[in-house]
Motif scaffolding. Structure first.
Motif, PDB file in Angstrom:
ATOM      1  N   VAL A  36      97.619  70.048  44.510  1.00 54.60           N
ATOM      2  CA  VAL A  36      97.229  69.452  45.604  1.00 54.60           C
ATOM      3  C   VAL A  36      98.577  69.770  46.376  1.00 54.60           C
ATOM      4  CG1 VAL A  36      98.402  67.521  44.679  1.00 54.60           C
ATOM      5  CG2 VAL A  36      96.787  67.061  46.554  1.00 54.60           C
ATOM      6  N   SER A  37      99.487  70.120  46.026  1.00 48.74           N
ATOM      7  CA  SER A  37     100.808  70.466  47.209  1.00 48.74           C
ATOM      8  C   SER A  37     100.325  71.883  47.636  1.00 48.74           C
ATOM      9  CB  SER A  37     102.086  70.655  46.346  1.00 48.74           C
ATOM     10  OG  SER A  37     102.075  71.543  45.553  1.00 48.74           O
ATOM     11  N   ASP A  38      99.685  72.828  47.037  1.00 44.89           N
ATOM     12  CA  ASP A  38      99.304  74.116  47.637  1.00 44.89           C
ATOM     13  C   ASP A  38      98.264  73.852  48.687  1.00 44.89           C
ATOM     14  OD1 ASP A  38     101.053  76.005  46.519  1.00 44.89           O
ATOM     15  OD2 ASP A  38      99.824  76.207  44.644  1.00 44.89           O
ATOM     16  N   VAL A  39      97.444  72.877  48.555  1.00 44.97           N
ATOM     17  CA  VAL A  39      96.294  72.449  49.586  1.00 44.97           C
ATOM     18  C   VAL A  39      96.952  71.917  50.775  1.00 44.97           C
ATOM     19  CG1 VAL A  39      94.285  71.124  49.868  1.00 44.97           C
ATOM     20  CG2 VAL A  39      94.652  72.144  47.903  1.00 44.97           C
ATOM     21  N   VAL A  40      98.066  71.038  50.569  1.00 47.26           N
ATOM     22  CA  VAL A  40      98.857  70.480  51.711  1.00 47.26           C
ATOM     23  C   VAL A  40      99.424  71.365  52.445  1.00 47.26           C
ATOM     24  CG1 VAL A  40     100.726  68.698  52.152  1.00 47.26           C
ATOM     25  CG2 VAL A  40      98.852  67.994  50.641  1.00 47.26           C
ATOM     26  N   ASP A  41      99.735  72.483  51.551  1.00 50.57           N
ATOM     27  CA  ASP A  41     100.766  73.569  52.326  1.00 50.57           C
ATOM     28  C   ASP A  41      99.764  74.201  53.430  1.00 50.57           C
ATOM     29  OD1 ASP A  41     103.055  74.917  52.864  1.00 50.57           O
ATOM     30  OD2 ASP A  41     102.470  76.360  51.501  1.00 50.57           O
ATOM     31  N   ALA A  42      98.407  74.304  52.774  1.00 52.74           N
ATOM     32  CA  ALA A  42      97.521  75.088  53.356  1.00 52.74           C
ATOM     33  C   ALA A  42      96.954  74.374  54.694  1.00 52.74           C
ATOM     34  CB  ALA A  42      96.192  75.379  52.355  1.00 52.74           C
ATOM     35  N   TYR A  43      96.978  73.097  54.720  1.00 48.34           N
ATOM     36  CA  TYR A  43      96.629  72.259  55.869  1.00 48.34           C
ATOM     37  C   TYR A  43      97.634  72.598  56.984  1.00 48.34           C
ATOM     38  CZ  TYR A  43      92.761  69.807  54.077  1.00 48.34           C
ATOM     39  OH  TYR A  43      91.307  69.580  53.506  1.00 48.34           O
ATOM     40  N   LEU A  44      98.970  72.504  56.327  1.00 48.20           N
ATOM     41  CA  LEU A  44     100.045  72.864  57.462  1.00 48.20           C
ATOM     42  C   LEU A  44      99.976  74.148  58.020  1.00 48.20           C
ATOM     43  CD1 LEU A  44     103.159  70.920  55.547  1.00 48.20           C
ATOM     44  CD2 LEU A  44     101.491  69.979  57.248  1.00 48.20           C
ATOM     45  N   HIS A  45      99.682  74.999  57.277  1.00 46.73           N
ATOM     46  CA  HIS A  45      99.669  76.352  57.691  1.00 46.73           C
ATOM     47  C   HIS A  45      98.327  76.392  58.858  1.00 46.73           C
ATOM     48  CE1 HIS A  45     102.761  77.706  54.733  1.00 46.73           C
ATOM     49  NE2 HIS A  45     102.613  78.841  55.439  1.00 46.73           N
ATOM     50  N   ALA A  46      97.242  75.777  58.408  1.00 38.69           N
ATOM     51  CA  ALA A  46      96.250  75.993  59.192  1.00 38.69           C
ATOM     52  C   ALA A  46      96.594  75.351  60.575  1.00 38.69           C
ATOM     53  CB  ALA A  46      95.247  75.173  58.699  1.00 38.69           C
ATOM     54  N   ALA A  47      97.139  74.355  60.639  1.00 38.48           N
ATOM     55  CA  ALA A  47      97.482  73.598  62.208  1.00 38.48           C
ATOM     56  C   ALA A  47      98.634  74.436  62.649  1.00 38.48           C
ATOM     57  CB  ALA A  47      97.701  71.972  61.818  1.00 38.48           C
ATOM     58  N   GLY A  48      99.286  75.131  61.723  1.00 36.29           N
ATOM     59  CA  GLY A  48     100.578  75.656  62.411  1.00 36.29           C
ATOM     60  C   GLY A  48     101.950  75.067  62.623  1.00 36.29           C
ATOM     61  N   LEU A  49     101.754  73.956  61.769  1.00 40.12           N
ATOM     62  CA  LEU A  49     102.924  73.191  61.573  1.00 40.12           C
ATOM     63  C   LEU A  49     104.183  73.761  61.053  1.00 40.12           C
ATOM     64  CD1 LEU A  49     101.120  69.507  61.608  1.00 40.12           C
ATOM     65  CD2 LEU A  49     102.101  70.754  63.329  1.00 40.12           C
ATOM     66  N   ASN A  50     103.799  74.501  60.049  1.00 43.47           N
ATOM     67  CA  ASN A  50     105.233  75.040  59.488  1.00 43.47           C
ATOM     68  C   ASN A  50     105.745  76.506  59.769  1.00 43.47           C
ATOM     69  OD1 ASN A  50     102.932  75.982  58.382  1.00 43.47           O
ATOM     70  ND2 ASN A  50     103.655  75.312  56.191  1.00 43.47           N
ATOM     71  N   ARG A  51     104.949  76.919  61.122  1.00 46.01           N
ATOM     72  CA  ARG A  51     105.696  78.275  61.558  1.00 46.01           C
ATOM     73  C   ARG A  51     105.913  78.136  62.796  1.00 46.01           C
ATOM     74  NH1 ARG A  51     100.198  81.061  62.191  1.00 46.01           N
ATOM     75  NH2 ARG A  51      99.363  78.734  61.649  1.00 46.01           N
ATOM     76  N   ARG A  52     107.054  78.760  63.315  1.00 46.92           N
ATOM     77  CA  ARG A  52     107.437  78.721  64.668  1.00 46.92           C
ATOM     78  C   ARG A  52     107.179  79.871  65.501  1.00 46.92           C
ATOM     79  NH1 ARG A  52     107.556  74.205  64.603  1.00 46.92           N
ATOM     80  NH2 ARG A  52     109.024  72.606  64.120  1.00 46.92           N
ATOM     81  N   PRO A  53     106.671  79.882  66.830  1.00 46.67           N
ATOM     82  CA  PRO A  53     106.142  78.723  67.427  1.00 46.67           C
ATOM     83  C   PRO A  53     104.827  78.429  66.781  1.00 46.67           C
ATOM     84  CG  PRO A  53     105.627  80.855  68.623  1.00 46.67           C
ATOM     85  CD  PRO A  53     106.469  81.163  67.511  1.00 46.67           C
ATOM     86  N   ALA A  54     104.834  77.116  66.672  1.00 49.07           N
ATOM     87  CA  ALA A  54     103.414  76.479  66.304  1.00 49.07           C
ATOM     88  C   ALA A  54     101.954  76.983  66.843  1.00 49.07           C
ATOM     89  CB  ALA A  54     103.378  74.783  66.054  1.00 49.07           C
ATOM     90  N   SER A  55     101.364  77.839  66.050  1.00 41.09           N
ATOM     91  CA  SER A  55     100.116  78.368  66.660  1.00 41.09           C
ATOM     92  C   SER A  55      99.068  77.990  65.659  1.00 41.09           C
ATOM     93  CB  SER A  55     100.364  79.916  66.781  1.00 41.09           C
ATOM     94  OG  SER A  55     100.611  80.489  65.610  1.00 41.09           O
ATOM     95  N   PRO A  56      97.857  77.040  65.793  1.00 41.65           N
ATOM     96  CA  PRO A  56      96.997  76.629  65.114  1.00 41.65           C
ATOM     97  C   PRO A  56      96.153  77.876  64.809  1.00 41.65           C
ATOM     98  CG  PRO A  56      97.010  75.234  66.841  1.00 41.65           C
ATOM     99  CD  PRO A  56      97.931  76.314  66.930  1.00 41.65           C
TER     100      PRO A  56
END
Ligand SMILES: NC(=O)c1ccc[n+]([C@@H]2O[C@H](COP(=O)([O-])OP(=O)(O)OC[C@H]3O[C@@H](n4cnc5c(N)ncnc54)[C@H](O)[C@@H]3O)[C@@H](O)[C@H]2O)c1
Length: 328
Positions: free
Chosen positions: A225-245
């Motif tokens: 499940v933590s890998d899935v949560v991480d995938a959600y964050l990546h999809a939304a661009g929330l763990n990248r700078r600049p954030a780009s969904p």
């Protein structure tokens, strides 16, 4: 660092569910404001225990079928900019018996939400798609473009998820993640939809023999499940700078096939179980093999799964050891 005034808001539908509660916990730890929606159809208040009292968490017991739901929430929480839409009828057997209700919740409500999210200028609308969108496609690993309008889905669940993912991906702010078999803490072994992992662990901890449906040679792509949560964050661009969904439909799995027999053996090793598994006839309608091709999502987002099956099972086991699972 965000301060109280500028905290960005994330809406999570299905926040009291297995995956939604992990996502909420993670977003709160990342200093976002989180607004959760759930009607407890299959979720549980207890899943939100670790963060329910957080001052950045707001919960509303409501159905996603409520008209103008997002508009109302945005009025109350103008900071909302991201939506993670996970609420759904998740039980395949239930979807077969309640087709209209399933389509209403999984498809019609999703279409309304993604439309509202666009009108309200949400930066990203991330949708929980499913491996069930591929029906019985024997071409493995499954690539995103294998699921088409011609795919014969084995349930209204699979059909509703496919149609919803397609509509979400057509929205400029929409991303659908087709997750394969997710497992981890809080997955309810008593639920008819529950993954085989939680059922095996609950049975092993109770000293019962593991029940394998069929010959155990069936394979699945199990993702922690933590890998899935991480995938959600990546999809939304929330763990990248600049954030780009991102936009589109992507598979989320490990890309590794594990047989049910291997899963049973690993579970027994971890729990020091000695009782041989019991074999029962295969469930009619169950697919034989399922495996994700995850190359597209890895390439566009930089995400990759981190948790191996033995480690994920150990973490889940530890959790089950601390929490009495509901009767199964
Ligand atoms: N668990 C998996 O292996 C898996 C795999 C692929 C996709 N998914 C998808 O991920 C999402 C989350 O799944 P999960 O395993 O956490 O299931 P879950 O049942 O734990 O979570 C779903 C949540 O949605 C809520 N809900 C259902 N109908 C609702 C409604 N009308 N209004 C408001 N809330 C409602 C439920 O009460 C529950 O809390 C689902 O969309 C599911 O289809 C899960």
């Amino acid at each position: 660092m965000q301060n109280m005034r500028t905290k960005v808001g994330c809406l999570i539908t299905g926040a009291a569910g297995f995956v939604g509660s992990h996502l909420a916990e993670c977003l709160l730890a990342m200093n976002f404001q989180v607004v959760g929606i759930d009607n407890f159809f299959s979720g549980r208040r207890d899943n939100m225990r670790s963060f329910a009292d957080s001052r950045d968490f707001y919960f509303y017991e409501a159905s996603i079928t409520e008209r103008n739901l997002m508009r109302k929430l945005k009025r109350w929480h103008p900071e909302l900019r991201y939506c993670f839409h996970l609420a759904a009828v998740v039980s395949v057997p239930y979807s077969v018996e309640h087709e209209d209700e399933t389509m209403g919740i999984n498809l019609t409500a999703t279409q309304a939400l993604v439309k509202e999210s666009r009108e309200l200028d949400f930066t990203a609308f991330v949708f929980a798609g499913s491996a069930a969108e591929y029906g019985r496609d024997p071409r493995l690993p499954l690539k995103e473009d294998y699921a088409t309008a011609a795919t014969r889905h084995t349930s209204p669940y699979g059909r509703s998820k496919f149609l919803a993912s397609r509509d979400v991906a057509q929205s400029p702010n929409g991303i659908a993640l087709r997750c394969f078999n997710i497992y981890g803490p809080r997955q309810d072994p008593a639920s008819p939809y529950s993954g085989v992992v939680s059922r095996f662990l609950a049975a092993a901890l109770a000293g019962q023999s593991l029940t394998i449906l069929g010959d155990g040679q069936q394979t699945r792509d199990f993702i922690y499940v933590s890998d899935v949560v991480d995938a959600y964050l990546h999809a939304a661009g929330l763990n990248r700078r600049p954030a780009s969904p991102l936009n589109g439909v992507y598979n989320v799995g490990t890309g590794e096939a594990v047989s049910i027999l291997t899963l049973a053996r690993t579970t027994l090793q971890l729990t020091n179980g000695s009782e041989a598994p019991a074999f029962l006839p295969e469930r009619p309608g169950d697919i034989r093999h399922s495996l994700a091709d995850i190359e597209q999502f890895k390439a566009v987002s930089g995400w990759s799964p981190k948790v191996s099956l033995p480690l994920g099972l150990r973490k889940t086991l530890e959790w089950f050891g601390r929490h009495t699972p509901p009767e199964c």
